[in-house]
Write a protein that holds these residues in place. Structure first.
Motif, PDB file in Angstrom:
ATOM      1  N   VAL B 275      34.286  43.194  42.158  1.00  0.00           N
ATOM      2  CA  VAL B 275      34.762  44.579  42.114  1.00  0.00           C
ATOM      3  C   VAL B 275      34.813  45.160  43.526  1.00  0.00           C
ATOM      4  N   LEU B 276      33.755  44.919  44.296  1.00  0.00           N
ATOM      5  CA  LEU B 276      33.731  45.466  45.659  1.00  0.00           C
ATOM      6  C   LEU B 276      34.882  44.899  46.485  1.00  0.00           C
ATOM      7  N   LYS B 277      35.168  43.610  46.280  1.00  0.00           N
ATOM      8  CA  LYS B 277      36.327  43.045  46.981  1.00  0.00           C
ATOM      9  C   LYS B 277      37.615  43.692  46.499  1.00  0.00           C
ATOM     10  N   ALA B 278      37.681  43.915  45.196  1.00  0.00           N
ATOM     11  CA  ALA B 278      38.905  44.485  44.629  1.00  0.00           C
ATOM     12  C   ALA B 278      39.167  45.888  45.178  1.00  0.00           C
ATOM     13  N   ILE B 279      38.091  46.621  45.513  1.00  0.00           N
ATOM     14  CA  ILE B 279      38.318  47.972  46.034  1.00  0.00           C
ATOM     15  C   ILE B 279      38.311  47.992  47.563  1.00  0.00           C
ATOM     16  N   GLY B 280      38.348  46.816  48.181  1.00  0.00           N
ATOM     17  CA  GLY B 280      38.620  46.800  49.611  1.00  0.00           C
ATOM     18  C   GLY B 280      37.544  46.235  50.519  1.00  0.00           C
ATOM     19  N   PRO B 358      38.635  38.504  43.774  1.00  0.00           N
ATOM     20  CA  PRO B 358      38.521  39.894  43.299  1.00  0.00           C
ATOM     21  C   PRO B 358      39.196  40.140  41.951  1.00  0.00           C
ATOM     22  N   ALA B 361      37.473  41.497  38.775  1.00  0.00           N
ATOM     23  CA  ALA B 361      37.221  42.914  38.506  1.00  0.00           C
ATOM     24  C   ALA B 361      38.014  43.385  37.293  1.00  0.00           C
TER      25      ALA B 361
END
Ligand code: ADP
Ligand code: MG
Lengths: 228, 366
Positions: B275-280, B358, B361
């Motif tokens: 998730v953290l990767k998915a949000i940048g 990611p 997520a």
């Protein structure tokens, strides 16, 4: 100029006999200040399309222009930056960091680099109060109620002022009154700040609150439904 | 900072693993200390000698016990090319009666006055040519047994014993796991061989100063460096091998504990990291956060362990009787070793963090 422009996007999973054509040539244009609802039966390709727009998947073919740049051609690093700077993603499950408070979950996006931390702190407080989360700001992520979590997730998506807001089934875990509130909040943001929003939902009541509804079936867009 | 916040908010998990790392690092440090202490017992007196090479008889297999040199050989060695200074040393182990009924084996070293082998006296006085029955004793042995200057020790000469007077104290440590005591080389000859004539060995080894002497040979003798001499003391290599094996085992266990811990908490967090990767968040950022945790867990664990080890030595094990010794270098290098072991152990998990996709997520349901 359109904020988001998809041209003939296809996406296939797997190869040979296992191949699944999830998207079979999708073209969409979304203007700034426009909220688009994406509906369709399960397995029709909604999540795949949203993932491509959000830079989580690369299309098999086609181009995708965001503010003029072809994101489909980005490498992994550029996609990561694109997700960080231009996309605000709200996932189906709120996915907060459980050991951080609501406010810390918002400030976390400042650690990813390329942002003014002081401005982000102000923005966090602003969003917390706009979304009615001021009292919950110091609560740990895993102590928040489902509705609070979803609102924190929306606030997190808005923290870095993205031009594109992507929402996957935002109201699945909320009752209809809460769901309506969440969609209203998103709508205000999109209209007030000229963002583009794509929201996947199978709740037609929610979809009706968008500016435009797109229906997808078997990886193809259907003829436009009536706009609100 | 995400990494630090997680450690603070999940005190139990991180506290436990840091505690385990502390125990392992403590064990590694104590084993290292034991190795150092045993080495000191084995040969501080040899290492403390003011020379860089030693000459042995070539049939002794570099054993001071078996090495015997004649007067002619000692002169031959002293005049070998490259030798700047030399000193004949006699060695014999003898059972010393230091109080009626109290006997302990000591390393008796026979030295010539004024030679480079003569030890520094830290208390009392040096030996003089008249001290044919005089002795310098080791500082820590003296304090352990309560021996003082002026005391008389019974030294075996043949089947009888003879009284030797303690005239001074030296701090040369021990030799062959026995406290070093110094006497005149002539006295050593009588203690060692009872009757002395032209056929009696003149010295056990010869201490040398000079350059390029390693490997020099003559009729019946050979020269090696002091280091080689030390590692050839009976038991030293085997003991160091055992200590090293224990140490590496400890480091391996440390690496595995840290590795398994981070493997498990990374597995638990795969969805969240996605998730953290998915949000940048970049893979680099997330890996750096993980590395910081690995580093802190191993560093804090080891530093606490080092403190405990030094404290243990200063209190419970303060007596000279227990051969545990710490040097700053040993503590620092052990600390570094544990941290490196931790980082290596967790390397797999760190790579895993970097490669999380990611897209997961979006694949999670509420
Ligand atoms: N990772 C994947 N591997 C293989 N097939 C997939 C994968 N993800 C989705 N699909 C398939 O692609 C099609 C579209 O899926 P999806 O985009 O999830 O649809 P929706 O979100 O509308 O339910 C489905 O047939 C699905 O089974
Ligand atoms: Mg879906």
């Amino acid at each position: 100029m359109a904020l988001l422009e998809l041209r003939d996007i296809t996406k296939s999973y797997g190869e040979g006999a296992q191949r699944v054509d999830a998207l079979r040539g999708v073209s969409i244009t979304v203007e700034p200040g426009e909220m688009v609802a994406l509906v369709g039966p399960s397995g029709s390709g909604k999540s795949t399309l949203l993932a491509i727009i959000g830079g989580l998947l690369t299309p098999t073919s086609g181009s995708m222009l965001v503010a003029g740049a072809d994101v489909a051609k980005f490498d992994a690093r550029a996609r990561s930056r694109y997700r960080r700077d231009q996309v605000g993603f709200v996932f189906q499950s709120s996915n907060l960091v459980p050991f951080l408070t609501a406010r810390e979950n918002l400030l976390l996006v400042g650690e990813f680099g390329g942002a003014d931390r002081a401005a982000l702190a102000r923005r966090a407080d602003e969003l917390l109060s706009e979304l009615g989360l001021t009292d919950a700001a110091g609560q740990a992520g895993n102590r928040l109620s489902g509705g609070q979590r979803q609102r924190v997730a929306i606030a997190r998506a808005l923290m870095r002022d993205p031009s594109l807001i992507l929402v996957d089934e935002p109201t699945a875990s909320l009752d209809s009154k809460r769901g309506a509130q969440v969609v209203e909040a998103l709508r205000d943001e999109v209209h007030g700040r000229h963002k583009a929003c794509v929201m996947v939902t199978h709740d037609l009541e929610m979809a009706a609150r968008a500016d435009r509804v797109l229906e997808i079936r078997d990886g193809l867009l259907q003829v436009h439904q009536a706009a609100v | 900072m995400l990494a630090i916040r997680e450690m603070v908010r999940r005190k139990l998990q991180f506290g436990l693993v840091t505690g385990v790392v502390t125990l392992i690092a403590y064990l590694v440090l104590m084993v290292t200390g034991l190795g150092l202490g045993l080495n000191q017992l084995a040969g501080t007196a040899l290492l403390a000698l003011d020379g860089d090479h030693l000459a042995y008889s070539d049939r002794s297999n570099l054993s001071v016990i078996r090495s015997q040199l004649s007067e002619a050989q000692v002169k031959d060695i002293a005049s070998a090319p490259g030798v700047k200074a030399s000193a004949a040393i006699g060695y014999v182990a003898a059972a010393i009666e230091y109080q009626p009924g109290e006997v302990e084996t000591a390393a008796l070293l026979g030295i010539d006055l004024g030679s480079i082998a003569a030890p520094k006296v830290i208390e009392g006085r040096s030996l003089t040519p008249q001290d044919r029955r005089g002795l310098l004793v080791d500082r820590s042995w003296a304090s352990l047994t309560g021996t003082r200057i002026g005391d008389t020790l019974q030294v075996p000469v043949g089947l009888a014993t003879e009284p030797f007077e303690v005239v001074g104290v030296a701090d040369q440590g021990s030799f062959f796991f026995q406290p070093a005591m110094f006497m005149l080389r002539d006295s050593w000859r009588t203690v060692s061989y009872r009757s002395v004539d032209r056929e009696t060995p003149y010295a056990s080894v010869v201490l040398l100063q000079g350059g390029g002497l390693d490997g020099t040979r003559g009729s019946g003798w050979e020269v090696v460096t002091k280091d080689t001499a030390f590692w050839n003391i009976e038991g030293v290599s085997a003991q160091q091998g055992t200590v090293d094996a224990l140490k590496y085992m400890g480091l391996l266990i440390g690496a595995m504990v840290i590795g398994v811990f981070f493997y498990v908490i990374t597995l638990q967090k795969v969805a969240l990291l996605g998730v953290l990767k998915a949000i940048g968040a970049s893979g680099l950022y997330l890996t750096a956060q993980g590395m910081l945790q690995v580093f802190l867990v191993s560093l804090v664990g080891t530093v606490v362990a080092a403190g405990l080890a030094v404290l243990t030595k200063a209190t419970v094990l303060s007596s000279d009787a227990i051969p545990i010794a710490f040097t700053t270098g040993a503590v620092v290098s052990t600390t570094v070793a544990v941290v490196v072991a931790g980082v290596l152990g967790a390397a797999l998990s760190m790579r895993q963090i970097g490669s999380i996709d990611p897209i997961i997520a979006m694949q999670q349901q509420q």
